[in-house]
Design a protein around this motif. Structure first.
Motif, PDB file in Angstrom:
ATOM      1  N   GLN A  83      41.827   2.143  44.922  1.00  0.00           N
ATOM      2  CA  GLN A  83      41.097   0.847  43.873  1.00  0.00           C
ATOM      3  C   GLN A  83      40.040  -0.306  43.562  1.00  0.00           C
ATOM      4  O   GLN A  83      38.544  -0.828  43.717  1.00  0.00           O
ATOM      5  CB  GLN A  83      41.655   1.275  42.010  1.00  0.00           C
ATOM      6  N   ASN A  84      40.586  -0.929  44.467  1.00  0.00           N
ATOM      7  CA  ASN A  84      40.247  -2.456  44.490  1.00  0.00           C
ATOM      8  C   ASN A  84      40.132  -3.314  45.673  1.00  0.00           C
ATOM      9  O   ASN A  84      39.424  -4.009  45.685  1.00  0.00           O
ATOM     10  CB  ASN A  84      41.610  -3.180  44.076  1.00  0.00           C
ATOM     11  N   TYR A  85      40.461  -1.915  46.277  1.00  0.00           N
ATOM     12  CA  TYR A  85      39.587  -2.862  48.124  1.00  0.00           C
ATOM     13  C   TYR A  85      38.884  -1.486  48.819  1.00  0.00           C
ATOM     14  O   TYR A  85      38.327  -2.040  50.197  1.00  0.00           O
ATOM     15  CB  TYR A  85      40.692  -2.900  49.022  1.00  0.00           C
ATOM     16  N   VAL A 120      53.223  -4.572  42.635  1.00  0.00           N
ATOM     17  CA  VAL A 120      52.255  -3.264  40.886  1.00  0.00           C
ATOM     18  C   VAL A 120      53.128  -2.586  41.014  1.00  0.00           C
ATOM     19  O   VAL A 120      52.643  -2.159  39.875  1.00  0.00           O
ATOM     20  CB  VAL A 120      50.964  -3.278  42.598  1.00  0.00           C
ATOM     21  N   SER A 121      53.690  -1.831  41.796  1.00  0.00           N
ATOM     22  CA  SER A 121      54.307  -0.483  41.272  1.00  0.00           C
ATOM     23  C   SER A 121      55.580   0.179  42.613  1.00  0.00           C
ATOM     24  O   SER A 121      55.655  -0.478  43.242  1.00  0.00           O
ATOM     25  CB  SER A 121      52.900   0.427  41.929  1.00  0.00           C
ATOM     26  N   ASP A 130      51.898   6.116  46.624  1.00  0.00           N
ATOM     27  CA  ASP A 130      51.240   6.280  46.194  1.00  0.00           C
ATOM     28  C   ASP A 130      50.543   6.294  45.347  1.00  0.00           C
ATOM     29  O   ASP A 130      49.549   5.443  45.240  1.00  0.00           O
ATOM     30  CB  ASP A 130      51.676   7.923  46.078  1.00  0.00           C
ATOM     31  N   ALA A 131      51.452   5.622  44.114  1.00  0.00           N
ATOM     32  CA  ALA A 131      50.330   4.149  43.242  1.00  0.00           C
ATOM     33  C   ALA A 131      50.665   3.517  43.441  1.00  0.00           C
ATOM     34  O   ALA A 131      48.724   2.862  43.428  1.00  0.00           O
ATOM     35  CB  ALA A 131      52.001   4.345  42.223  1.00  0.00           C
ATOM     36  N   LEU A 132      51.065   2.439  44.416  1.00  0.00           N
ATOM     37  CA  LEU A 132      50.036   1.662  45.408  1.00  0.00           C
ATOM     38  C   LEU A 132      49.070   1.886  45.821  1.00  0.00           C
ATOM     39  O   LEU A 132      48.249   0.507  46.378  1.00  0.00           O
ATOM     40  CB  LEU A 132      51.874   0.714  46.112  1.00  0.00           C
ATOM     41  N   ARG A 133      49.099   2.703  46.738  1.00  0.00           N
ATOM     42  CA  ARG A 133      47.494   3.516  47.212  1.00  0.00           C
ATOM     43  C   ARG A 133      46.853   3.635  46.869  1.00  0.00           C
ATOM     44  O   ARG A 133      45.665   2.979  46.834  1.00  0.00           O
ATOM     45  CB  ARG A 133      48.342   4.757  48.574  1.00  0.00           C
ATOM     46  N   GLY A 134      46.933   4.133  45.528  1.00  0.00           N
ATOM     47  CA  GLY A 134      46.150   3.957  44.648  1.00  0.00           C
ATOM     48  C   GLY A 134      45.394   2.735  43.973  1.00  0.00           C
ATOM     49  O   GLY A 134      44.252   2.187  44.149  1.00  0.00           O
ATOM     50  N   TYR A 135      46.034   2.058  43.963  1.00  0.00           N
ATOM     51  CA  TYR A 135      45.677   1.361  43.386  1.00  0.00           C
ATOM     52  C   TYR A 135      44.961  -0.175  44.745  1.00  0.00           C
ATOM     53  O   TYR A 135      43.690  -0.373  44.622  1.00  0.00           O
ATOM     54  CB  TYR A 135      46.794  -0.324  42.893  1.00  0.00           C
ATOM     55  N   ALA A 136      45.895   0.403  45.770  1.00  0.00           N
ATOM     56  CA  ALA A 136      44.819  -0.857  46.683  1.00  0.00           C
ATOM     57  C   ALA A 136      43.297   0.153  47.199  1.00  0.00           C
ATOM     58  O   ALA A 136      42.250  -0.694  47.038  1.00  0.00           O
ATOM     59  CB  ALA A 136      45.120  -0.436  48.532  1.00  0.00           C
TER      60      ALA A 136
END
Length: 233
Positions: free
Chosen positions: A55-57, A42-43, A47-53
């Motif tokens: 947003q989705n979880y 994903v990234s 920080d970007a991966l944490r933001g993705y998580a």
């Protein structure tokens, strides 16, 4: 007393407690790996991966409100009730939750079954999310495992409650830990500003305490005997 140098330090911990702590730590490990460029997908940025998580979880109250208004269940919304406890805003929040889970989970797991510990954790997380949705009007997502950890505090408080009662001591001493923790949260709120997460935490505590009446060893049978005794009185 003999000492076994080959004994595992995790033997004293219930398996479910170890799994919960590993799940919390594992998510943070993925974020760290992404931050140093070890993770692909994903990234490449933590920080970007944490933001993705997030947003989705993470748990968003708006999702429950949408399902309520539309009278529709969506799996991607419902699953957030049990995924948000494993996604944290930062490493320190995850660390504190993991410590709480290990410490309280060990003490509760010495009396309750592993399944009961899991019921307390996830039951408190679910109830905490519902309380956060319907008792406050906050658009911010609910993040982290504190509601579940507070469910374990509720279980531990129930154990103390029953123990004090068995020896004729003041049973309300059992609530000193939750009183102390809520006092600390109040102090931090005054000093640094508060948010509404404490409502989910307190709801988790109440859920853990109440569920313990049922999931404690012999709990359901004991409750039924009391109800029959009152009905026959």
């Amino acid at each position: 007393m003999s000492f076994d140098p080959d004994a595992s330090p995790f033997n004293a911990l219930p398996r479910v407690v170890i799994l919960l702590a590993l799940a919390i730590a594992g998510v943070e490990l993925v974020f760290w790996a992404a931050g140093v460029g070890l993770a692909q997908g994903v990234s490449s940025q933590g920080d970007a991966l944490r933001g993705y998580a997030l947003q989705n979880y993470a748990f968003f109250p708006q999702a429950v409100e949408w399902m309520w208004l539309n009278e529709t269940l969506r799996a991607d919304f419902v699953i957030r009730f049990v995924t948000y406890p494993f996604v944290h805003m930062n490493f320190m929040q995850a660390l504190f939750v993991a410590v709480f889970v290990l410490a309280l989970g060990k003490m509760v797991g010495e009396v309750f079954s592993g399944m009961a510990v899991a019921v307390l954790f996830f039951g408190a997380a679910i109830t905490g999310a519902l309380a956060y949705t319907f008792l406050v009007s906050d658009p911010r997502p609910l993040i982290g495992g504190f509601p579940g950890a507070y469910g374990l505090i509720g279980g531990y408080t129930f154990i103390l409650w029953m123990g004090y009662g068995a020896v004729g001591a003041n049973k309300f001493q059992a609530f000193r830990l939750i009183g102390f923790l809520l006092g600390i949260q109040l102090l931090f709120g005054v000093l640094f500003g508060s948010n509404n997460d404490w409502i989910a935490d307190f709801a988790g505590f109440l859920t853990g305490f109440c569920l313990s009446v049922i999931v404690s060893p012999g709990g359901f049978g004991r409750m039924m005997r009391k109800l029959r005794g009152r009905a026959g009185a």
